[in-house]
Design a protein around this motif. Structure first.
Motif, PDB file in Angstrom:
ATOM      1  N   LYS A 114     -49.724 -18.730  74.471  1.00 43.89           N
ATOM      2  CA  LYS A 114     -49.410 -17.961  75.830  1.00 43.89           C
ATOM      3  C   LYS A 114     -51.127 -17.936  75.460  1.00 43.89           C
ATOM      4  O   LYS A 114     -51.565 -16.810  76.331  1.00 43.89           O
ATOM      5  CB  LYS A 114     -48.601 -17.176  74.767  1.00 43.89           C
ATOM      6  CG  LYS A 114     -48.750 -15.613  73.582  1.00 43.89           C
ATOM      7  CD  LYS A 114     -48.099 -14.911  73.886  1.00 43.89           C
ATOM      8  CE  LYS A 114     -48.561 -13.613  72.032  1.00 43.89           C
ATOM      9  NZ  LYS A 114     -48.649 -14.753  71.598  1.00 43.89           N
ATOM     10  N   GLU A 115     -51.828 -17.499  74.627  1.00 41.73           N
ATOM     11  CA  GLU A 115     -53.484 -17.224  75.540  1.00 41.73           C
ATOM     12  C   GLU A 115     -53.953 -18.024  75.903  1.00 41.73           C
ATOM     13  O   GLU A 115     -55.044 -17.503  76.563  1.00 41.73           O
ATOM     14  CB  GLU A 115     -54.012 -17.454  73.538  1.00 41.73           C
ATOM     15  CG  GLU A 115     -53.822 -15.925  72.894  1.00 41.73           C
ATOM     16  CD  GLU A 115     -52.569 -16.601  71.616  1.00 41.73           C
ATOM     17  OE1 GLU A 115     -52.056 -15.956  70.932  1.00 41.73           O
ATOM     18  OE2 GLU A 115     -51.613 -17.585  72.102  1.00 41.73           O
ATOM     19  N   PHE A 159     -48.161 -28.029  78.978  1.00 42.64           N
ATOM     20  CA  PHE A 159     -48.594 -26.791  79.217  1.00 42.64           C
ATOM     21  C   PHE A 159     -47.603 -26.022  77.976  1.00 42.64           C
ATOM     22  O   PHE A 159     -47.750 -25.260  78.054  1.00 42.64           O
ATOM     23  CB  PHE A 159     -48.527 -25.922  80.370  1.00 42.64           C
ATOM     24  CG  PHE A 159     -49.726 -27.174  80.803  1.00 42.64           C
ATOM     25  CD1 PHE A 159     -50.785 -27.603  80.174  1.00 42.64           C
ATOM     26  CD2 PHE A 159     -50.424 -26.500  82.655  1.00 42.64           C
ATOM     27  CE1 PHE A 159     -52.076 -27.800  81.303  1.00 42.64           C
ATOM     28  CE2 PHE A 159     -50.975 -26.630  82.469  1.00 42.64           C
ATOM     29  CZ  PHE A 159     -51.770 -27.588  82.084  1.00 42.64           C
ATOM     30  N   GLU A 160     -46.114 -27.010  78.302  1.00 41.17           N
ATOM     31  CA  GLU A 160     -45.190 -25.536  77.136  1.00 41.17           C
ATOM     32  C   GLU A 160     -45.129 -25.504  76.038  1.00 41.17           C
ATOM     33  O   GLU A 160     -44.899 -24.469  75.543  1.00 41.17           O
ATOM     34  CB  GLU A 160     -43.324 -26.726  77.569  1.00 41.17           C
ATOM     35  CG  GLU A 160     -43.296 -25.785  78.681  1.00 41.17           C
ATOM     36  CD  GLU A 160     -42.838 -24.875  79.414  1.00 41.17           C
ATOM     37  OE1 GLU A 160     -42.898 -24.121  78.631  1.00 41.17           O
ATOM     38  OE2 GLU A 160     -43.094 -24.753  80.348  1.00 41.17           O
ATOM     39  N   PHE A 213     -48.483 -20.848  66.679  1.00 35.83           N
ATOM     40  CA  PHE A 213     -49.189 -20.875  67.350  1.00 35.83           C
ATOM     41  C   PHE A 213     -49.013 -19.121  67.766  1.00 35.83           C
ATOM     42  O   PHE A 213     -49.503 -18.085  67.953  1.00 35.83           O
ATOM     43  CB  PHE A 213     -48.540 -20.621  69.241  1.00 35.83           C
ATOM     44  CG  PHE A 213     -48.557 -22.046  69.548  1.00 35.83           C
ATOM     45  CD1 PHE A 213     -47.745 -23.021  69.470  1.00 35.83           C
ATOM     46  CD2 PHE A 213     -49.759 -23.219  69.326  1.00 35.83           C
ATOM     47  CE1 PHE A 213     -47.398 -24.307  70.327  1.00 35.83           C
ATOM     48  CE2 PHE A 213     -50.051 -24.444  69.405  1.00 35.83           C
ATOM     49  CZ  PHE A 213     -48.882 -24.397  70.243  1.00 35.83           C
ATOM     50  N   THR A 214     -48.974 -18.221  65.887  1.00 38.78           N
ATOM     51  CA  THR A 214     -49.387 -17.430  65.836  1.00 38.78           C
ATOM     52  C   THR A 214     -50.176 -16.583  65.712  1.00 38.78           C
ATOM     53  O   THR A 214     -51.707 -17.602  64.890  1.00 38.78           O
ATOM     54  CB  THR A 214     -48.079 -17.070  64.285  1.00 38.78           C
ATOM     55  OG1 THR A 214     -48.620 -17.653  63.601  1.00 38.78           O
ATOM     56  CG2 THR A 214     -46.733 -17.372  64.757  1.00 38.78           C
ATOM     57  N   ASN A 215     -50.985 -15.296  65.671  1.00 34.10           N
ATOM     58  CA  ASN A 215     -51.629 -15.068  65.322  1.00 34.10           C
ATOM     59  C   ASN A 215     -52.533 -14.529  63.891  1.00 34.10           C
ATOM     60  O   ASN A 215     -51.682 -14.816  63.473  1.00 34.10           O
ATOM     61  CB  ASN A 215     -52.121 -13.738  66.345  1.00 34.10           C
ATOM     62  CG  ASN A 215     -52.455 -13.733  67.799  1.00 34.10           C
ATOM     63  OD1 ASN A 215     -53.012 -15.265  68.137  1.00 34.10           O
ATOM     64  ND2 ASN A 215     -52.247 -12.727  68.813  1.00 34.10           N
ATOM     65  N   ARG A 216     -53.679 -14.989  63.405  1.00 37.03           N
ATOM     66  CA  ARG A 216     -53.845 -14.831  62.550  1.00 37.03           C
ATOM     67  C   ARG A 216     -53.579 -13.286  62.570  1.00 37.03           C
ATOM     68  O   ARG A 216     -54.221 -12.498  62.954  1.00 37.03           O
ATOM     69  CB  ARG A 216     -55.532 -14.897  62.004  1.00 37.03           C
ATOM     70  CG  ARG A 216     -55.582 -16.327  62.054  1.00 37.03           C
ATOM     71  CD  ARG A 216     -57.515 -16.269  61.636  1.00 37.03           C
ATOM     72  NE  ARG A 216     -58.647 -15.760  62.427  1.00 37.03           N
ATOM     73  CZ  ARG A 216     -59.189 -17.144  63.232  1.00 37.03           C
ATOM     74  NH1 ARG A 216     -58.366 -18.299  62.748  1.00 37.03           N
ATOM     75  NH2 ARG A 216     -60.020 -16.202  63.829  1.00 37.03           N
ATOM     76  N   TYR A 261     -55.634 -20.521  81.687  1.00 39.46           N
ATOM     77  CA  TYR A 261     -55.931 -21.764  81.936  1.00 39.46           C
ATOM     78  C   TYR A 261     -54.974 -22.561  82.085  1.00 39.46           C
ATOM     79  O   TYR A 261     -55.099 -23.564  83.586  1.00 39.46           O
ATOM     80  CB  TYR A 261     -56.761 -22.618  80.345  1.00 39.46           C
ATOM     81  CG  TYR A 261     -56.255 -24.187  80.538  1.00 39.46           C
ATOM     82  CD1 TYR A 261     -57.177 -24.680  80.866  1.00 39.46           C
ATOM     83  CD2 TYR A 261     -55.423 -24.523  80.433  1.00 39.46           C
ATOM     84  CE1 TYR A 261     -57.281 -26.277  80.395  1.00 39.46           C
ATOM     85  CE2 TYR A 261     -55.139 -26.447  80.435  1.00 39.46           C
ATOM     86  CZ  TYR A 261     -56.429 -27.435  80.269  1.00 39.46           C
ATOM     87  OH  TYR A 261     -56.426 -28.053  80.340  1.00 39.46           O
ATOM     88  N   LYS A 262     -53.647 -21.993  82.210  1.00 44.94           N
ATOM     89  CA  LYS A 262     -52.467 -22.809  83.308  1.00 44.94           C
ATOM     90  C   LYS A 262     -52.322 -22.496  84.638  1.00 44.94           C
ATOM     91  O   LYS A 262     -52.498 -22.427  85.637  1.00 44.94           O
ATOM     92  CB  LYS A 262     -50.833 -22.236  82.442  1.00 44.94           C
ATOM     93  CG  LYS A 262     -50.801 -23.081  81.176  1.00 44.94           C
ATOM     94  CD  LYS A 262     -49.466 -21.985  80.843  1.00 44.94           C
ATOM     95  CE  LYS A 262     -49.315 -22.319  79.188  1.00 44.94           C
ATOM     96  NZ  LYS A 262     -48.226 -21.601  78.425  1.00 44.94           N
TER      97      LYS A 262
END
Length: 419
Positions: free
Chosen positions: A288-289, A283-284, A416-419, A293-294
């Motif tokens: 963050k989105e 999960f690491e 993992f950066t947003n578009r 779920y976590k």
């Protein structure tokens, strides 16, 4: 007689030898959609089905409400489509679901001129009542469990109507899958195939991620522990993506998935990008989105996403649900062969022949197939060799350039950066 007529209609529209497609690609698409899609009148007639179900079940549970979901709501309904409904009961009803379906069957049976072929299935994960609605000649399933299907359908409807190219593309791919017997009962779910279309267009930045749509929602709408709220967003796709024609997008869909790394990647419509399966093991590594779920996994609200499958297509709301768990090896091999064969036809056939070629039924044999090598930029395709069809050559080149870019992006480490 009515049921027989309806079955004949279903068989007829899947008999592609009866199709008469003329003109250029766009004209052929319009002809095909007119033939296979539900007409406006047919859709409006389905209001009678909902009314009949509501009136009948209201005798058992006054105040109940009937909500349709599935292809009729999303706009993907074709003339073979059945109807799915969720029945919302008043809060005072505490009857277990497996008993509700039998009570519903009892009340529906009291109207033999309206409902026929009634079957209650109480032992299923989602108990349902199946029946045939005589006035509209439609089969229907109703359940009492959850509005999740209703919300999923609303989301798909919003996404499929974001861009004028998207709905026709999705209908064409659905019809192609029906012709070749790839989707349906005991096959790949129609819903999963629709999610593949959405994800493909997200990869081209034509459609937004579901996470982005949820950020625009005023408040959450929780269904079984998952946020199912969303709002339409004003989404600007890249200039190059807007220039792609329906023809290019259709051929590109098959090219995209015959190259996709299903073994290691999760298709996440929620995130709008593929994620390595390792992210859901550690999960690491999850963006963050995926906070909800976590939270749901850590607190025992949901089980972890099932990863040991040949395909992993994540539900856009219930992030613990793999929508392709039913895809077994034999079916996977067949689907991938059709993806590859259809992508090959995109490179070989002129646009005026492409639709006819991919809808031509061919015998499928369960065997080991030699991988198909698609033309590369340095290898002239048969189209280039044949009559020098400049327009089609340019279409192929445009798609190659676009796909080469997002294939490079897929090979990069998780970004993992947003578009």
């Amino acid at each position: 007689m009515q049921e027989s007529d309806n079955m004949n209609i279903c068989r007829d529209i899947l008999d592609t030898s009866q199709l008469c497609l003329e003109g250029d690609f766009e004209e052929q698409v319009n002809q095909l959609l007119t033939t296979v899609r539900l007409s406006r009148n047919e859709v409006e007639e389905l209001e009678r089905l909902l009314s009949d179900v509501s009136n009948t079940l209201s005798r058992a549970w006054p105040g109940c409400k009937v909500y349709p979901f599935g292809s009729i709501v999303t706009g993907l309904g074709i003339r073979t489509s059945d109807i799915d409904c969720y029945v919302s009961l008043p809060r005072w009803v505490k009857t277990p679901q497996n008993k509700l379906v039998f009570k519903a069957k009892h009340f529906l049976m009291a109207e033999p001129s309206i409902f026929a072929e009634l079957l209650a299935i109480g032992a299923a994960k989602v108990p349902i009542v199946k029946f045939y609605h005589i006035p509209t000649q439609r089969h229907c399933d109703i359940n009492f469990k959850s509005p999740a299907g209703v919300q999923n359908s609303k989301l798909l409807a919003a996404l499929l109507h974001t861009d004028p190219r998207v709905l026709p593309l999705a209908v064409l791919i659905k019809y192609w899958s029906k012709v070749h017997n790839l989707t349906g009962t005991h096959l790949m779910p129609n819903y999963a195939l629709s999610l593949l279309v959405v994800f493909y267009l997200q990869s081209l930045s034509i459609l937004p991620s579901v996470h982005l749509m949820q950020q625009s929602a005023a408040r959450q709408y929780m269904v079984e522990g998952w946020n199912s709220a969303f709002e339409d967003v004003h989404y600007n796709s890249n200039e190059g993506d807007r220039s792609l024609s329906l023809y290019q997008l259709l051929g590109g869909f098959f090219d995209f998935y015959c190259h996709f790394d299903f073994e290691n990647q999760v298709i996440s419509i929620f995130y709008g990008r593929p994620l390595h399966k390792n992210c859901f093991k550690d999960f690491e590594l999850l963006p963050k989105e995926f906070g909800l779920y976590k939270h749901n996994i850590f607190n025992g609200i949901s089980r972890q996403l099932k990863l040991d499958t040949l395909m992993c297509v994540q539900d856009p709301f219930d992030l613990s649900r793999n929508c392709t768990v039913c895809v077994h090896q034999k079916l996977y091999d067949k689907v991938m062969k059709y993806f590859k064969d259809t992508a090959k036809l995109f490179y070989e056939e002129h646009s005026e022949n492409f639709l006819k070629a991919i809808l031509k039924k061919v015998e499928y044999k369960d065997a080991v197939h030699i991988p198909i090598t698609l033309p590369t930029a340095g290898q002239p395709s048969k189209v280039q060799k044949r009559k020098n069809k400049k327009k089609n050559v340019q279409n192929i080149q445009n798609v190659r350039i676009l796909y080469s870019q997002f294939r490079k992006n897929q090979k990069k480490p998780n970004n993992f950066t947003n578009r």
